[in-house]
Scaffold this motif. Structure first.
Motif, PDB file in Angstrom:
ATOM      1  N   VAL A   4       0.855  -1.186   0.000  1.00  0.00           N
ATOM      2  CA  VAL A   4       0.000   0.000   0.000  1.00  0.00           C
ATOM      3  C   VAL A   4       0.890   1.235   0.000  1.00  0.00           C
ATOM      4  CG1 VAL A   4      -1.739   1.309   1.255  1.00  0.00           C
ATOM      5  CG2 VAL A   4      -1.842  -1.195   1.241  1.00  0.00           C
ATOM      6  N   GLU A   5       0.678   2.111  -0.973  1.00  0.00           N
ATOM      7  CA  GLU A   5       1.460   3.334  -1.075  1.00  0.00           C
ATOM      8  C   GLU A   5       0.713   4.498  -0.414  1.00  0.00           C
ATOM      9  OE1 GLU A   5       1.746   1.050  -5.019  1.00  0.00           O
ATOM     10  OE2 GLU A   5       0.160   1.750  -3.658  1.00  0.00           O
ATOM     11  N   ALA A   6       1.479   5.469   0.029  1.00  0.00           N
ATOM     12  CA  ALA A   6       0.916   6.703   0.568  1.00  0.00           C
ATOM     13  C   ALA A   6       1.925   7.811   0.380  1.00  0.00           C
ATOM     14  CB  ALA A   6       0.571   6.539   2.049  1.00  0.00           C
ATOM     15  N   GLY A   7       1.438   9.054   0.467  1.00  0.00           N
ATOM     16  CA  GLY A   7       2.331  10.196   0.463  1.00  0.00           C
ATOM     17  C   GLY A   7       2.329  11.015  -0.810  1.00  0.00           C
ATOM     18  N   GLY A   8       1.568  10.602  -1.802  1.00  0.00           N
ATOM     19  CA  GLY A   8       1.515  11.396  -3.013  1.00  0.00           C
ATOM     20  C   GLY A   8       0.780  12.703  -2.793  1.00  0.00           C
ATOM     21  N   GLY A  15      10.029  21.239  -5.215  1.00  0.00           N
ATOM     22  CA  GLY A  15       9.586  20.783  -3.904  1.00  0.00           C
ATOM     23  C   GLY A  15       9.922  19.333  -3.646  1.00  0.00           C
ATOM     24  N   SER A  16       9.442  18.843  -2.513  1.00  0.00           N
ATOM     25  CA  SER A  16       9.756  17.481  -2.075  1.00  0.00           C
ATOM     26  C   SER A  16       8.499  16.751  -1.632  1.00  0.00           C
ATOM     27  CB  SER A  16      10.738  17.514  -0.893  1.00  0.00           C
ATOM     28  OG  SER A  16      11.959  18.102  -1.259  1.00  0.00           O
ATOM     29  N   LEU A  17       8.550  15.452  -1.764  1.00  0.00           N
ATOM     30  CA  LEU A  17       7.525  14.564  -1.226  1.00  0.00           C
ATOM     31  C   LEU A  17       8.228  13.304  -0.728  1.00  0.00           C
ATOM     32  CD1 LEU A  17       4.632  14.644  -3.877  1.00  0.00           C
ATOM     33  CD2 LEU A  17       4.507  15.511  -1.536  1.00  0.00           C
ATOM     34  N   ARG A  18       7.619  12.656   0.257  1.00  0.00           N
ATOM     35  CA  ARG A  18       8.114  11.361   0.692  1.00  0.00           C
ATOM     36  C   ARG A  18       7.001  10.337   0.561  1.00  0.00           C
ATOM     37  NH1 ARG A  18      10.449   9.348   6.541  1.00  0.00           N
ATOM     38  NH2 ARG A  18       8.234   9.536   7.102  1.00  0.00           N
ATOM     39  N   LEU A  19       7.234   9.361  -0.271  1.00  0.00           N
ATOM     40  CA  LEU A  19       6.277   8.273  -0.437  1.00  0.00           C
ATOM     41  C   LEU A  19       6.624   7.157   0.532  1.00  0.00           C
ATOM     42  CD1 LEU A  19       6.065   8.017  -4.330  1.00  0.00           C
ATOM     43  CD2 LEU A  19       4.832   9.546  -2.784  1.00  0.00           C
ATOM     44  N   SER A  20       5.604   6.437   0.960  1.00  0.00           N
ATOM     45  CA  SER A  20       5.838   5.281   1.818  1.00  0.00           C
ATOM     46  C   SER A  20       5.108   4.070   1.255  1.00  0.00           C
ATOM     47  CB  SER A  20       5.386   5.554   3.250  1.00  0.00           C
ATOM     48  OG  SER A  20       3.995   5.812   3.292  1.00  0.00           O
ATOM     49  N   CYS A  21       5.664   2.927   1.557  1.00  0.00           N
ATOM     50  CA  CYS A  21       5.090   1.656   1.115  1.00  0.00           C
ATOM     51  C   CYS A  21       5.029   0.738   2.325  1.00  0.00           C
ATOM     52  CB  CYS A  21       5.956   1.049   0.016  1.00  0.00           C
ATOM     53  SG  CYS A  21       5.453  -0.591  -0.545  1.00  0.00           S
ATOM     54  N   THR A  22       3.853   0.270   2.643  1.00  0.00           N
ATOM     55  CA  THR A  22       3.678  -0.653   3.760  1.00  0.00           C
ATOM     56  C   THR A  22       2.914  -1.872   3.268  1.00  0.00           C
ATOM     57  OG1 THR A  22       1.604   0.391   4.437  1.00  0.00           O
ATOM     58  CG2 THR A  22       3.627   1.236   5.416  1.00  0.00           C
ATOM     59  N   ALA A  23       2.736  -2.830   4.160  1.00  0.00           N
ATOM     60  CA  ALA A  23       1.995  -4.036   3.808  1.00  0.00           C
ATOM     61  C   ALA A  23       1.157  -4.464   5.009  1.00  0.00           C
ATOM     62  CB  ALA A  23       2.933  -5.152   3.381  1.00  0.00           C
ATOM     63  N   LYS A  75       9.452  -0.778  11.141  1.00  0.00           N
ATOM     64  CA  LYS A  75       8.163  -0.148  10.880  1.00  0.00           C
ATOM     65  C   LYS A  75       7.467  -0.759   9.670  1.00  0.00           C
ATOM     66  CE  LYS A  75       9.330   4.328  12.880  1.00  0.00           C
ATOM     67  NZ  LYS A  75       9.428   5.802  12.668  1.00  0.00           N
ATOM     68  N   ASN A  76       8.100  -1.798   9.102  1.00  0.00           N
ATOM     69  CA  ASN A  76       7.509  -2.475   7.945  1.00  0.00           C
ATOM     70  C   ASN A  76       7.207  -1.484   6.822  1.00  0.00           C
ATOM     71  OD1 ASN A  76       6.642  -4.888   6.720  1.00  0.00           O
ATOM     72  ND2 ASN A  76       4.502  -4.477   7.243  1.00  0.00           N
ATOM     73  N   THR A  77       8.140  -0.568   6.585  1.00  0.00           N
ATOM     74  CA  THR A  77       7.899   0.520   5.641  1.00  0.00           C
ATOM     75  C   THR A  77       9.135   0.769   4.782  1.00  0.00           C
ATOM     76  OG1 THR A  77       6.376   1.564   7.207  1.00  0.00           O
ATOM     77  CG2 THR A  77       7.191   2.925   5.407  1.00  0.00           C
ATOM     78  N   TYR A  94       4.017   3.494  -7.927  1.00  0.00           N
ATOM     79  CA  TYR A  94       3.654   2.197  -7.371  1.00  0.00           C
ATOM     80  C   TYR A  94       4.836   1.581  -6.622  1.00  0.00           C
ATOM     81  CZ  TYR A  94       0.004   2.421 -10.978  1.00  0.00           C
ATOM     82  OH  TYR A  94      -1.043   2.800 -11.785  1.00  0.00           O
ATOM     83  N   CYS A  95       4.560   0.905  -5.531  1.00  0.00           N
ATOM     84  CA  CYS A  95       5.584   0.055  -4.948  1.00  0.00           C
ATOM     85  C   CYS A  95       5.199  -1.393  -5.207  1.00  0.00           C
ATOM     86  CB  CYS A  95       5.801   0.324  -3.463  1.00  0.00           C
ATOM     87  SG  CYS A  95       4.456  -0.160  -2.365  1.00  0.00           S
ATOM     88  N   ALA A  96       6.211  -2.225  -5.269  1.00  0.00           N
ATOM     89  CA  ALA A  96       5.982  -3.615  -5.625  1.00  0.00           C
ATOM     90  C   ALA A  96       7.018  -4.500  -4.959  1.00  0.00           C
ATOM     91  CB  ALA A  96       6.035  -3.795  -7.141  1.00  0.00           C
TER      92      ALA A  96
END
Length: 122
Positions: A4-8, A15-23, A75-77, A94-96
């Protein structure tokens, strides 16, 4: 495994963004993780990946020096820090995760998230 991605979001150029990927309900600890992106009308491209132990990373030439991939297994991230963003970085990210072992830039990825939209305005 369901990443599951987040942070978009929407950000101005530079500028900057930080995306995260968890499960949720699973663990990313033993998996290499890749970040991919797809812009409208373009093919999906690999952006970055990281080995399960963080000892190996890969970056596409287009993001080298601007993006940084990292992971916190406690943090499983997995994170994708994106700095100095450009309008051409606009895409769904996308994260995969793969179902096999190997160099993260060379293996096939089988478990995909739904994606998170990144829009960079000029």
């Amino acid at each position: 495994l369901q990443p599951v991605e987040a942070g978009g979001g929407l950000v101005q150029a530079g500028g900057s963004l930080r995306l995260s990927c968890t499960a949720p309900g699973g663990t990313l600890d033993y998996y290499a993780i890749g970040w991919f992106r797809q812009a409208p009308g373009k093919e999906r491209e690999g952006v970055s990946c990281i080995s399960s132990t963080s000892d190996s990373t890969y970056y596409a030439d287009s993001v080298k020096g601007r993006f940084t991939i990292s992971r916190d297994n406690a943090k499983n991230t997995v994170y994708l820090q994106m700095n100095s963003l450009k309008p051409e970085d606009t895409a769904v990210y996308y994260c995969a995760a793969p179902s096999t072992y190997g160099a993260c830039a060379s293996i096939e990825y089988d478990y995909w998230g739904q994606g998170t939209q990144v829009t960079v305005s000029a």
